[in-house]
Design a protein around this motif. Sequence first.
Motif, PDB file in Angstrom:
ATOM      1  N   SER A   1      -0.887   2.729  15.669  1.00  0.00           N
ATOM      2  CA  SER A   1       0.050   1.937  16.471  1.00  0.00           C
ATOM      3  C   SER A   1       0.999   1.121  15.601  1.00  0.00           C
ATOM      4  N   TYR A   2       0.548   0.743  14.390  1.00  0.00           N
ATOM      5  CA  TYR A   2       1.423   0.014  13.475  1.00  0.00           C
ATOM      6  C   TYR A   2       2.443   0.927  12.794  1.00  0.00           C
ATOM      7  N   GLY A   3       2.251   2.242  12.890  1.00  0.00           N
ATOM      8  CA  GLY A   3       3.113   3.154  12.159  1.00  0.00           C
ATOM      9  C   GLY A   3       2.911   2.993  10.660  1.00  0.00           C
ATOM     10  N   LYS A   4       3.982   3.067   9.923  1.00  0.00           N
ATOM     11  CA  LYS A   4       3.919   2.812   8.482  1.00  0.00           C
ATOM     12  C   LYS A   4       3.857   1.302   8.284  1.00  0.00           C
ATOM     13  N   TYR A   5       2.805   0.839   7.572  1.00  0.00           N
ATOM     14  CA  TYR A   5       2.669  -0.613   7.442  1.00  0.00           C
ATOM     15  C   TYR A   5       2.008  -0.998   6.130  1.00  0.00           C
ATOM     16  N   VAL A   6       2.163  -2.286   5.800  1.00  0.00           N
ATOM     17  CA  VAL A   6       1.648  -2.853   4.564  1.00  0.00           C
ATOM     18  C   VAL A   6       0.938  -4.165   4.895  1.00  0.00           C
ATOM     19  N   VAL A   7      -0.202  -4.393   4.256  1.00  0.00           N
ATOM     20  CA  VAL A   7      -0.916  -5.671   4.389  1.00  0.00           C
ATOM     21  C   VAL A   7      -1.030  -6.304   3.004  1.00  0.00           C
ATOM     22  N   ILE A   8      -0.686  -7.572   2.923  1.00  0.00           N
ATOM     23  CA  ILE A   8      -0.819  -8.350   1.686  1.00  0.00           C
ATOM     24  C   ILE A   8      -1.816  -9.475   1.942  1.00  0.00           C
ATOM     25  N   VAL A   9      -2.725  -9.693   0.988  1.00  0.00           N
ATOM     26  CA  VAL A   9      -3.694 -10.780   1.094  1.00  0.00           C
ATOM     27  C   VAL A   9      -3.253 -11.925   0.190  1.00  0.00           C
ATOM     28  N   HIS A  10      -3.320 -13.129   0.724  1.00  0.00           N
ATOM     29  CA  HIS A  10      -2.913 -14.332   0.005  1.00  0.00           C
ATOM     30  C   HIS A  10      -4.085 -15.312  -0.021  1.00  0.00           C
ATOM     31  N   ASN A  11      -4.133 -16.143  -1.039  1.00  0.00           N
ATOM     32  CA  ASN A  11      -5.161 -17.182  -1.141  1.00  0.00           C
ATOM     33  C   ASN A  11      -4.498 -18.522  -1.413  1.00  0.00           C
ATOM     34  N   SER A  12      -4.905 -19.521  -0.654  1.00  0.00           N
ATOM     35  CA  SER A  12      -4.339 -20.859  -0.821  1.00  0.00           C
ATOM     36  C   SER A  12      -5.316 -21.888  -0.295  1.00  0.00           C
ATOM     37  N   SER A  13      -5.570 -22.915  -1.057  1.00  0.00           N
ATOM     38  CA  SER A  13      -6.379 -24.070  -0.633  1.00  0.00           C
ATOM     39  C   SER A  13      -7.715 -23.664  -0.024  1.00  0.00           C
ATOM     40  N   GLY A  14      -8.348 -22.637  -0.610  1.00  0.00           N
ATOM     41  CA  GLY A  14      -9.664 -22.211  -0.147  1.00  0.00           C
ATOM     42  C   GLY A  14      -9.643 -21.342   1.089  1.00  0.00           C
ATOM     43  N   ILE A  15      -8.486 -20.789   1.423  1.00  0.00           N
ATOM     44  CA  ILE A  15      -8.332 -19.937   2.596  1.00  0.00           C
ATOM     45  C   ILE A  15      -7.722 -18.604   2.176  1.00  0.00           C
ATOM     46  N   GLU A  16      -8.356 -17.504   2.613  1.00  0.00           N
ATOM     47  CA  GLU A  16      -7.753 -16.184   2.452  1.00  0.00           C
ATOM     48  C   GLU A  16      -7.072 -15.819   3.762  1.00  0.00           C
ATOM     49  N   PHE A  17      -5.805 -15.437   3.680  1.00  0.00           N
ATOM     50  CA  PHE A  17      -5.098 -14.998   4.875  1.00  0.00           C
ATOM     51  C   PHE A  17      -4.260 -13.778   4.525  1.00  0.00           C
ATOM     52  N   TYR A  18      -3.809 -13.079   5.564  1.00  0.00           N
ATOM     53  CA  TYR A  18      -3.034 -11.862   5.321  1.00  0.00           C
ATOM     54  C   TYR A  18      -1.656 -11.979   5.956  1.00  0.00           C
ATOM     55  N   SER A  19      -0.713 -11.215   5.419  1.00  0.00           N
ATOM     56  CA  SER A  19       0.548 -10.970   6.108  1.00  0.00           C
ATOM     57  C   SER A  19       0.679  -9.466   6.274  1.00  0.00           C
ATOM     58  N   LEU A  20       1.230  -9.047   7.417  1.00  0.00           N
ATOM     59  CA  LEU A  20       1.291  -7.631   7.767  1.00  0.00           C
ATOM     60  C   LEU A  20       2.700  -7.287   8.216  1.00  0.00           C
ATOM     61  N   TYR A  21       3.177  -6.120   7.773  1.00  0.00           N
ATOM     62  CA  TYR A  21       4.553  -5.688   8.008  1.00  0.00           C
ATOM     63  C   TYR A  21       4.492  -4.281   8.590  1.00  0.00           C
ATOM     64  N   ALA A  22       4.831  -4.119   9.879  1.00  0.00           N
ATOM     65  CA  ALA A  22       4.574  -2.852  10.566  1.00  0.00           C
ATOM     66  C   ALA A  22       5.845  -2.219  11.124  1.00  0.00           C
ATOM     67  N   HIS A  23       5.700  -0.927  11.485  1.00  0.00           N
ATOM     68  CA  HIS A  23       6.762  -0.071  12.035  1.00  0.00           C
ATOM     69  C   HIS A  23       7.862   0.214  11.006  1.00  0.00           C
ATOM     70  N   LEU A  24       7.492   0.181   9.724  1.00  0.00           N
ATOM     71  CA  LEU A  24       8.482   0.403   8.672  1.00  0.00           C
ATOM     72  C   LEU A  24       9.029   1.831   8.720  1.00  0.00           C
TER      73      LEU A  24
END
Length: 274
Positions: free
Chosen positions: A48-71
């Motif tokens: 459903s996301y089609g072509k997509y990329v996920v990046i993992v980031h770390n800051s202040s003791g928290i891991e979070f992601y950013s996701l870029y879809a339908h590329l």
Amino acid sequence: MVRDNGTRFHEGIDLKSVSRDENGIPQDVVVAVADGIVAHVCPVDNGSYGKYVVIVHNSSGIEFYSLYAHLAEVSCDLKEHEFISAGKRIGTIGNTSNTYKIPLSNAHLHFEIGMMLGRDGFDSWYASKYKEGNLHGHYNGLNLVGADPLKFFDMARAKKPAINALSWINAQECAFTVEIPYSGVPDILFRSPALRENRQVPKEIKSWEVNFTWFGMPIRFIPRDYSVSGVGIKNASEKFIDLAERRGMLLRTSNKELQAGLNLRNYLRIIFNY
């Protein structure tokens, strides 16, 4: 709740194309929102996301992601497990998805920012639910809980630390608290230790309290030294109960008691791997 006539949560924000060539093909470049590690690259249109990329980031003791879809396409030099700097090109806006047709006129970037629920817990949960193989590993959308990206952007515009993830998490409102019997430490706290309330850990953990947003993001974990008989809901905010019900996080019984809804039960299985 902006999808399916107001019954389905949209875990992200859609950013429309603003630059096209003479054939109407989008030319908008998509770049990484922050420094991080390329966690997942899907260069083919197989979900459903089609072509997509996920990046993992770390800051202040928290891991979070950013996701870029339908590329439309993914940059050929992106490699999983490698560092990527903020502003580096990821691809171009497109309309890829093999579960529904996105007209070229509606080409857009689906942008998400949020948290991954679990690893081993997701693997076992997915295997129990689906016969087909998991093509996207832990970065399958079923394991990702996206929050409203506008809070993230508003903090940046206000000159607050743009990538202080703990401040961003603390800006999320708690909708309800879950009590759950569990004597171990969930995987998410090894990846995001700042999610655990800053108090002394009991010598023997017998249960946990977890604060959730109405859409299902866990934002605080509190270890307890007492037992509970099963999953229970407490401290539910009237402001969010209806939204949480529609999201499948809460279920109101005939006598108006609150229980865990189907989606919340799935999330707890993934987080606590039971």
